[in-house]
Design a protein around this motif. Structure first.
Motif, PDB file in Angstrom:
ATOM      1  N   GLY A   1       0.757  -1.401  -0.192  1.00 31.50           N
ATOM      2  CA  GLY A   1      -0.283   0.247   0.141  1.00 31.50           C
ATOM      3  C   GLY A   1       0.869   1.147   0.084  1.00 31.50           C
ATOM      4  N   LEU A   2       1.989   1.389   0.994  1.00 28.77           N
ATOM      5  CA  LEU A   2       2.686   1.974   0.524  1.00 28.77           C
ATOM      6  C   LEU A   2       3.401   2.595  -0.286  1.00 28.77           C
ATOM      7  CD1 LEU A   2       3.792   2.644   5.057  1.00 28.77           C
ATOM      8  CD2 LEU A   2       2.241   3.537   3.612  1.00 28.77           C
ATOM      9  N   SER A   3       3.675   1.663  -1.008  1.00 26.16           N
ATOM     10  CA  SER A   3       4.555   1.492  -2.295  1.00 26.16           C
ATOM     11  C   SER A   3       3.387   1.932  -3.378  1.00 26.16           C
ATOM     12  CB  SER A   3       5.077   0.034  -2.620  1.00 26.16           C
ATOM     13  OG  SER A   3       4.021  -0.320  -3.644  1.00 26.16           O
ATOM     14  N   ILE A   4       2.661   1.976  -3.132  1.00 23.28           N
ATOM     15  CA  ILE A   4       1.819   3.186  -4.443  1.00 23.28           C
ATOM     16  C   ILE A   4       1.583   4.495  -3.828  1.00 23.28           C
ATOM     17  CG2 ILE A   4      -1.036   3.165  -4.700  1.00 23.28           C
ATOM     18  CD1 ILE A   4      -1.277   0.043  -4.242  1.00 23.28           C
ATOM     19  N   VAL A   5       1.309   4.693  -2.389  1.00 16.00           N
ATOM     20  CA  VAL A   5       1.350   5.738  -2.301  1.00 16.00           C
ATOM     21  C   VAL A   5       2.800   6.879  -2.777  1.00 16.00           C
ATOM     22  CG1 VAL A   5       1.361   7.420  -0.071  1.00 16.00           C
ATOM     23  CG2 VAL A   5      -0.103   5.567  -0.112  1.00 16.00           C
ATOM     24  N   ALA A   6       4.074   5.886  -2.984  1.00 14.49           N
ATOM     25  CA  ALA A   6       5.012   6.195  -3.056  1.00 14.49           C
ATOM     26  C   ALA A   6       4.875   6.719  -4.334  1.00 14.49           C
ATOM     27  CB  ALA A   6       5.646   5.356  -2.819  1.00 14.49           C
TER      28      ALA A   6
END
Length: 323
Positions: free
Chosen positions: A246-251
Motif C-alpha cells: 500500500g505504501l508503495s502505491i502511495v510512493a
C-alpha cells in the motif's frame, strides 16, 4: 480562573467517547475531560457546549476545534456524513457551535487533525511533502504539501485505505471489495491469520483455536506474534507485506519524502516495521534506482487529533485577526 493566553480547546469525537483538551500554543495539554458520545445530533451539540463551559470555568479559551471521523465539505464547515456519529445530510456543525458558544470553531477530519499535530509538534516537523498513515480499525490518511493539507476538489482526499489492492478480494465496510484496509489494518490481522491457518500445520499454535473459532481479535494476533507464536508471526508478516505494498502505491503516486505511521497499530511497529519497509522497497516502481521515503512512527499518540485541531483553531483565529 487562569489567565493563560493562547489556549484553545480540541475535541476528539468518537462513536463511543467524546474527549476535550485545553491545549497551549506549544502543543501541551493542560487539562482534559471526557464523556460518552450521545446518539442524536442536537444532544451532541449540547454535550460539546457543556464540555467547553466546564473547561472555561478554569481556563480562558479563545477558540474550539473538533476532530471528526467523517466527510466534511472543502471549507470544513459542514459535516456531510459521519458513519459513527449522529451527524448526517450536510449538518452545519460549525455555524451551530459558533452560535451556541460565541467562539470561533474549526472542524477537521480526524486523520488531518492528527497529521497537523505531528507536523507542528511531532514526527513530521519541517517536512515538506509527506503522508500521515493512521493504521487502526481502518486506515486514515493525510497528504501535506508545503505545510498545507491537501483535500482534493471535494474535501475527501486521500482515501488510501480504500485503494483496491485485491480485485474481488475481502469485502470492505465501505461497500467495495479488496480495499487496502482489509489487508493492512488492525481488524485485518484476524483475516490474515485465518488465511495463513487455512494452509495447515498450525494446530499446535496457541492462537490457532481462537482464530478458527472466530474468537480472536487483532490484539490477540499481535500479542501472539510478540510471543513468537508461529501463526501470529506469519499473520503479521502478511499484514506487513500488504502495508508495504500500500505504501508503495502511495510512493509511486505522491513521491513523499516521509511517511509517518500513526494509529493504534503503530504502538507495535517494532514487530512489523522492517518487513513493511522491505515490502515498500521491493514494490516501488524503479526499485533500487530511486530514493525510498523515510518511515517514522508518530510521536503524539492518541492525543494527536486533539492537539492538532486545537492548533488549527488557533491558526484560524490568528488568520481572522490578520484579516
Amino acid at each position: 480562573m487562569s489567565t493563560e493566553s493562547k489556549l484553545t480547546v480540541g475535541f476528539d469525537i468518537g462513536g463511543t467517547n467524546t474527549r476535550a483538551a485545553v491545549v497551549d500554543d506549544s502543543g501541551r495539554i493542560v487539562a482534559s475531560i471526557s464523556t460518552g458520545t450521545p446518539q442524536t445530533g442536537d444532544e451532541l451539540i449540547g454535550v460539546i457546549v457543556d464540555m467547553v463551559r466546564q473547561l472555561q470555568r478554569e481556563y480562558v479559551v479563545d477558540a474550539v476545534g473538533l476532530a471528526i471521523a467523517g466527510f466534511l465539505d472543502p471549507d470544513c464547515e459542514i459535516v456531510r456524513f459521519a458513519p459513527h456519529l449522529p451527524w448526517r445530510n450536510d449538518q452545519p456543525v460549525r455555524a451551530q457551535l459558533e452560535e451556541a458558544l460565541g467562539l470561533p470553531v474549526r472542524l477537521e477530519h480526524d486523520a488531518n487533525a492528527a497529521a497537523w499535530g505531528e507536523y507542528r509538534f511531532g514526527a513530521a516537523k519541517d517536512a515538506d511533502i509527506w503522508v500521515f498513515f493512521a493504521v487502526g480499525t481502518g486506515i486514515g490518511a493525510t497528504l501535506m504539501i508545503d505545510g498545507k493539507i491537501y483535500r482534493g476538489s471535494f474535501g475527501t482526499a486521500p482515501e488510501f485505505g480504500h485503494l483496491t489492492v485485491v480485485p474481488d478480494g475481502r469485502v470492505c465496510s465501505c461497500g467495495k471489495q479488496g480495499c487496502l484496509e482489509r489487508y493492512a489494518s488492525g481488524t485485518s490481522l484476524v483475516d490474515c491469520a485465518l488465511e495463513v491457518a487455512a494452509h495447515g500445520g498450525f494446530k499446535k499454535c496457541g492462537l490457532y483455536r481462537k482464530v478458527v473459532d472466530k474468537r480472536a481479535t487483532g490484539h490477540d494476533v499481535m500479542e501472539a506474534a510478540r510471543e513468537g507464536d508461529e501463526l501470529g508471526v506469519k499473520a503479521l508478516a502478511s499484514f506487513a507485506e500488504w502495508l508495504g505494498r500500500g505504501l508503495s502505491i502511495v510512493a509511486d503516486v505522491m513521491d513523499p519524502g516521509l511517511v509517518v505511521l500513526g494509529g493504534g497499530v503503530s504502538a507495535d511497529a517494532d514487530l512489523f516495521m522492517e518487513d513493511a519497509k522491505d515490502s515498500l522497497r521491493r514494490n516501488m516502481v524503479g526499485s533500487g534506482y530511486r530514493p525510498v521515503p523515510e518511515i517514522l512512527c508518530a510521536e503524539l499518540g492518541p492525543q494527536a487529533g486533539m492537539i492538532g485541531v486545537a492548533d488549527l483553531a488557533r491558526e484560524d483565529l490568528a488568520g481572522r485577526h490578520r484579516a
